[in-house]
Design an enzyme around this catalytic site. Structure first.
Site, mmCIF file in Angstrom:
data_model
loop_
_atom_site.group_PDB
_atom_site.id
_atom_site.type_symbol
_atom_site.label_atom_id
_atom_site.label_comp_id
_atom_site.label_asym_id
_atom_site.label_seq_id
_atom_site.Cartn_x
_atom_site.Cartn_y
_atom_site.Cartn_z
ATOM 1 N N GLU A 1 -43.767 38.984 45.685
ATOM 2 C CA GLU A 1 -43.661 37.615 46.175
ATOM 3 C C GLU A 1 -43.629 36.666 44.975
ATOM 4 O O GLU A 1 -44.586 36.620 44.202
ATOM 5 C CB GLU A 1 -44.873 37.287 47.064
ATOM 6 C CG GLU A 1 -44.775 35.912 47.675
ATOM 7 C CD GLU A 1 -46.026 35.523 48.457
ATOM 8 O OE1 GLU A 1 -47.146 35.804 47.982
ATOM 9 O OE2 GLU A 1 -45.883 34.927 49.530
ATOM 10 N N GLU B 1 -54.054 35.806 56.840
ATOM 11 C CA GLU B 1 -52.627 35.445 56.788
ATOM 12 C C GLU B 1 -52.242 35.459 55.316
ATOM 13 O O GLU B 1 -52.691 34.615 54.540
ATOM 14 C CB GLU B 1 -52.417 34.084 57.432
ATOM 15 C CG GLU B 1 -52.730 34.147 58.915
ATOM 16 C CD GLU B 1 -52.494 32.855 59.668
ATOM 17 O OE1 GLU B 1 -52.217 31.831 59.042
ATOM 18 O OE2 GLU B 1 -52.614 32.893 60.900
ATOM 19 N N CYS C 1 -45.153 30.875 52.383
ATOM 20 C CA CYS C 1 -45.313 32.307 52.652
ATOM 21 C C CYS C 1 -44.136 32.836 53.455
ATOM 22 O O CYS C 1 -43.779 33.999 53.357
ATOM 23 C CB CYS C 1 -46.616 32.534 53.398
ATOM 24 S SG CYS C 1 -46.765 31.507 54.867
ATOM 25 N N LYS D 1 -63.087 25.699 52.935
ATOM 26 C CA LYS D 1 -62.892 25.584 51.488
ATOM 27 C C LYS D 1 -61.393 25.558 51.176
ATOM 28 O O LYS D 1 -60.717 26.571 51.279
ATOM 29 C CB LYS D 1 -63.551 26.740 50.726
ATOM 30 C CG LYS D 1 -63.635 26.403 49.235
ATOM 31 C CD LYS D 1 -63.762 27.591 48.322
ATOM 32 C CE LYS D 1 -62.462 28.200 47.900
ATOM 33 N NZ LYS D 1 -61.561 27.331 47.117
HETATM 34 P P1 NAD Z 1 -55.220 32.650 46.650
HETATM 35 O O1 NAD Z 1 -55.486 33.913 47.363
HETATM 36 O O2 NAD Z 1 -55.239 32.649 45.173
HETATM 37 O O3 NAD Z 1 -56.262 31.531 47.092
HETATM 38 C C1 NAD Z 1 -56.429 31.156 48.444
HETATM 39 C C2 NAD Z 1 -57.835 30.644 48.651
HETATM 40 O O4 NAD Z 1 -58.751 31.721 48.461
HETATM 41 C C3 NAD Z 1 -58.266 29.559 47.685
HETATM 42 O O5 NAD Z 1 -59.025 28.602 48.388
HETATM 43 C C4 NAD Z 1 -59.118 30.321 46.683
HETATM 44 O O6 NAD Z 1 -60.068 29.517 46.033
HETATM 45 C C5 NAD Z 1 -59.790 31.331 47.578
HETATM 46 N N1 NAD Z 1 -60.284 32.538 46.914
HETATM 47 C C6 NAD Z 1 -59.801 33.140 45.804
HETATM 48 N N2 NAD Z 1 -60.543 34.233 45.504
HETATM 49 C C7 NAD Z 1 -61.506 34.326 46.447
HETATM 50 C C8 NAD Z 1 -62.572 35.240 46.683
HETATM 51 N N3 NAD Z 1 -62.790 36.287 45.897
HETATM 52 N N4 NAD Z 1 -63.364 35.032 47.749
HETATM 53 C C9 NAD Z 1 -63.143 33.995 48.582
HETATM 54 N N5 NAD Z 1 -62.168 33.082 48.398
HETATM 55 C C10 NAD Z 1 -61.342 33.250 47.346
HETATM 56 O O7 NAD Z 1 -53.826 32.136 47.210
HETATM 57 P P2 NAD Z 1 -53.017 30.842 46.774
HETATM 58 O O8 NAD Z 1 -52.370 31.097 45.451
HETATM 59 O O9 NAD Z 1 -53.866 29.625 46.949
HETATM 60 O O10 NAD Z 1 -51.909 30.772 47.913
HETATM 61 C C11 NAD Z 1 -50.673 31.382 47.828
HETATM 62 C C12 NAD Z 1 -50.646 32.622 48.699
HETATM 63 O O11 NAD Z 1 -50.941 32.275 50.046
HETATM 64 C C13 NAD Z 1 -49.273 33.259 48.738
HETATM 65 O O12 NAD Z 1 -49.409 34.655 48.635
HETATM 66 C C14 NAD Z 1 -48.769 32.895 50.120
HETATM 67 O O13 NAD Z 1 -47.801 33.748 50.651
HETATM 68 C C15 NAD Z 1 -50.017 32.902 50.916
HETATM 69 N N6 NAD Z 1 -49.845 32.146 52.150
HETATM 70 C C16 NAD Z 1 -49.787 32.823 53.337
HETATM 71 C C17 NAD Z 1 -49.591 32.128 54.525
HETATM 72 C C18 NAD Z 1 -49.524 32.852 55.853
HETATM 73 O O14 NAD Z 1 -49.584 32.191 56.876
HETATM 74 N N7 NAD Z 1 -49.388 34.162 55.871
HETATM 75 C C19 NAD Z 1 -49.491 30.735 54.499
HETATM 76 C C20 NAD Z 1 -49.554 30.080 53.276
HETATM 77 C C21 NAD Z 1 -49.748 30.795 52.104
#
Ligand code: NAD
Length: 484
Positions: A382, A252, A286, A177
Site C-alpha cells: 500500500e 479497518e 484506504c 484517540k
Molecule cells: P497507523 O496505524 O500508523 O496509526 C493509526 C492510529 O493508531 C493512530 O492514531 C496511531 O497513533 C495509533 N497507533 C499506532 N500504534 C499504536 C499502538 N501500538 N497501539 C495503539 N494505537 C496505535 O495508521 P495511519 O498511518 O495513521 O493511517 C494510514 C493507514 O490507515 C493506511 O494503511 C490506511 O489504509 C488505513 N486506513 C484504513 C481505513 C479503512 O476503513 N479500512 C480507512 C482509513 C485509513
C-alpha cells in the site's frame, strides 16, 4: 504569549493538559509551519480518560437513558457540528493539507454519521423467536461498556466519528484517540460534545502517539471494545494487545483496491471515477483504486483521457476554493511515497506522468505508472499516495485473478455496461465492498470492512450494533406445562 492554538485532552467534560505538562507540535503540511501545540498523553493521561469513561458508563445516565432522549442529545451535537462546519473543516485542512472544499464534505459526512446512528438505534427492533416448548425468546441489545476508538490521519474527523457515533448511540462511553498527525478536529469535537450538553465522560478525547497513548487504551482491561482504523501492521499489534483481556476488536486496515475497466465501459464515467479513486485526498485513502486494470480494446483511448484528467487537476493551497489536490499530510509520509516513485525505473516501470518537484514541497503530483512487473513492490504494497499502477488485460478470467492476487481485500471497482458481467465479476472479487460504475458512495446501513490484511469485522447499520452491544437472549416461559 505564543499565538499557536492549543489542543488538550477532553476528559470528563473538561479540556486539560497532560499530567506531565508535555506537549508536541502540529504542523500545516502545505506551509510546513507549526500552527498548534498538542497535549501529549502518557499512560496516566490515557488511564485518566478511561476512568472518566468507565464512571460515565457505570454510574452515569448515558447507558440508562431512553433511546429517544439519547438520539436527541446526539442530534444536538450534530447540529452544533453543522453550525461549525467551517471551523472543523479548517482544522482538517490545516492539519493534513486536505483541500478545504473536500474537508467541508468530510464534516457533512461526519454529521451524517451521528444523525444516522442516533436514528438507527432509536428505531431499531430486536428479534423474537417463537418456540414450540411453551416458551418465547427474544433478543435485546445492551451497551457493551467503554470503547477505545483509535483513528488515522487521512480523514481525521470522519474516521473518528464513524466509530464514536455508533458507539455512543448504542449507549457506550468512548475514549477517542486521533492520529498524532491530525489531532485538531477531534479535539474540537470533544469540546463540542461538552457544549452540546452530553453528560461528562461520554466522549473523551486524548492526544498523543500510538505508544503510549493508544497502546494504554488497548491494553487496559477496563476497556470493553477496541475499534481501530489504520495500518495493517498496527492492527495486528492492537489485536494482540486487546486479546490479553479478550476485548473484541473491529479493525479497518489498509487496502490495495483494484479498478477494472472493461472494453464496454462508459469511458467518461470510468475516467471520472478512476481519477477520483486514486487522486482524491491525494490518494491518501484506504479505498484508493491504486491498481488499475484496463482491457486491451479500450486501453489507448482510456489512458489518453485518464492522463489528461490527472494532469488537469488543480494543485495548490488547500484554502483556495479552486484547489483539488495538495501536499501530502506529513514529511514522513512524503518521504515514503517519494521512495516508491523514485524506485519505479529500477523496478522496470515508466512514470507516464507525475512525480515530485525539487522545490522542497511535500507534494507528489498525480502519478501514473505503466510497464511494471506484477511482482513490483508498487503492486503488492500500500503506497497510500497519488500513485497508480496500470496494466492491460485481455479477458474476464484473467482480470479477476489479477484483482484478487493481493493480501488486501478492502474494495474494488468495475466499469462495464454489461449487466451480467457486472454481477458476475462483482460476486467473484474478494473484497468487502465492490463499486460498479461508481466509487466512494456509501449507505451507512451496509457492511463496511475488509478481507485478509484489510481488516477484521464489519461496521455499519446492524453490523455496528453487533459490535457495540452485548446481544442477549431472553427466554420466557409462557405456558406452564410439565417442567424439564
Ligand atoms: P497507523 O496505524 O500508523 O496509526 C493509526 C492510529 O493508531 C493512530 O492514531 C496511531 O497513533 C495509533 N497507533 C499506532 N500504534 C499504536 C499502538 N501500538 N497501539 C495503539 N494505537 C496505535 O495508521 P495511519 O498511518 O495513521 O493511517 C494510514 C493507514 O490507515 C493506511 O494503511 C490506511 O489504509 C488505513 N486506513 C484504513 C481505513 C479503512 O476503513 N479500512 C480507512 C482509513 C485509513
Amino acid at each position: 504569549m505564543s499565538d499557536l492554538q492549543f489542543f488538550g485532552h477532553v476528559i470528563d467534560g473538561e479540556e486539560v493538559e497532560s499530567l506531565s505538562g508535555k506537549r508536541f507540535d502540529t504542523v500545516n503540511p502545505y506551509t510546513q509551519e507549526v500552527f498548534g501545540e498538542v497535549a501529549e498523553a502518557q499512560e496516566e493521561d490515557a488511564q485518566r480518560a478511561i476512568t472518566a469513561a468507565r464512571r460515565a458508563f457505570d454510574e452515569g445516565p448515558w447507558p440508562r437513558m431512553g433511546r429517544r432522549e439519547r438520539a436527541a442529545h446526539i442530534h444536538a451535537l450534530a447540529d452544533l457540528m453543522e453550525e461549525r462546519t467551517d471551523d472543523l473543516a479548517t482544522l482538517d485542512a490545516l492539519d493534513m493539507g486536505k483541500p478545504l472544499v473536500q474537508a467541508r464534505h468530510d464534516v457533512a459526512r461526519s454529521v451524517h454519521n451521528f444523525r444516522f446512528f442516533a436514528d438507527h438505534q432509536r428505531d431499531a427492533t430486536g428479534e423474537t423467536y417463537p418456540m414450540d416448548t411453551g416458551h418465547h425468546s427474544y433478543s435485546e441489545y445492551g451497551p457493551a461498556g467503554v470503547v477505545a476508538a483509535i483513528s488515522p490521519w487521512n480523514f481525521p474527523l470522519m474516521m473518528a466519528t464513524w466509530k464514536i457515533a455508533p458507539a455512543i448511540a448504542w449507549g457506550n462511553t468512548v475514549v477517542a484517540k486521533p492520529s498524532e498527525d491530525t489531532p485538531a478536529s477531534v479535539t474540537m469535537l470533544g469540546r463540542l460534545a461538552v457544549e452540546a450538553g452530553l453528560p461528562n465522560g461520554v466522549i473523551n478525547t486524548i492526544n498523543g502517539f500510538g505508544v503510549p497513548a493508544g497502546s494504554t487504551l488497548t491494553a487496559d482491561p477496563r476497556v470493553d471494545r477496541v475499534t481501530f482504523t489504520g495500518d495493517s501492521k498496527t492492527g495486528k499489534v492492537i489485536m494482540a494487545s486487546a486479546a490479553t483481556h479478550l476485548a473484541p476488536v473491529s479493525l479497518e486496515l489498509g487496502g490495495k483496491g483494484a479498478n477494472l475497466v472493461f472494453d464496454d465501459a462508459d469511458l467518461d464515467n470510468a475516467v471520472h471515477w478512476a481519477v477520483e479513486a486514486i487522486f482524491r485526498n491525494a490518494g491518501q485513502i484506504c479505498l484508493a483504486g491504486s491498481r488499475l486494470f484496463v482491457q486491451s480494446g479500450i486501453y489507448d483511448a482510456f489512458m489518453e483521457r485518464f492522463r489528461a484528467a490527472a494532469e488537469a487537476l488543480v494543485i495548490g493551497d488547500p484554502f483556495d476554493p479552486r484547489t483539488q489536490f495538495s501536499s501530502l499530510a506529513s514529511r514522513r509520509h512524503f518521504d515514503k511515497v517519494k521512495g516508491y516513485v523514485d524506485s519505479v525505473e529500477a523496478e522496470g516501470g515508466t512514470v507516464l506522468t507525475g512525480g515530485t518537484d525539487p522545490d522542497g514541497r511535500w507534494l507528489v503530483r498525480p502519478t501514473i505508472i505503466t510497464d511494471l512487473p506484477l511482482t513490483a513492490s508498487h503492486y503488492c504494497q500500500e503506497i497510500f499516495g497519488p500513485v497508480v499502477v496500470v496494466n492491460r488485460f485481455e479477458d474476464e478470467e484473467e482480470v479477476v485473478h489479477l484483482a484478487n492476487d493481493t493480501r488486501y481485500g478492502l474494495n474494488a471497482m468495475l466499469f462495464t455496461e454489461n449487466l451480467s458481467r457486472a454481477h458476475r465479476v462483482a460476486s467473484r472479487l474478494r473484497a468487502g465492498t465492490v463499486w460498479v460504475n461508481c466509487f466512494f458512495i456509501r449507505d451507512l446501513r451496509t457492511p463496511f470492512g475488509g478481507v485478509g490484511d484489510s481488516g477484521v469485522g464489519r461496521e455499519g447499520g446492524t453490523f455496528s450494533r453487533e459490535f457495540f452491544t452485548e446481544p442477549k437472549a431472553i427466554v420466557m416461559q409462557i405456558d406452564r406445562g410439565p417442567r424439564g
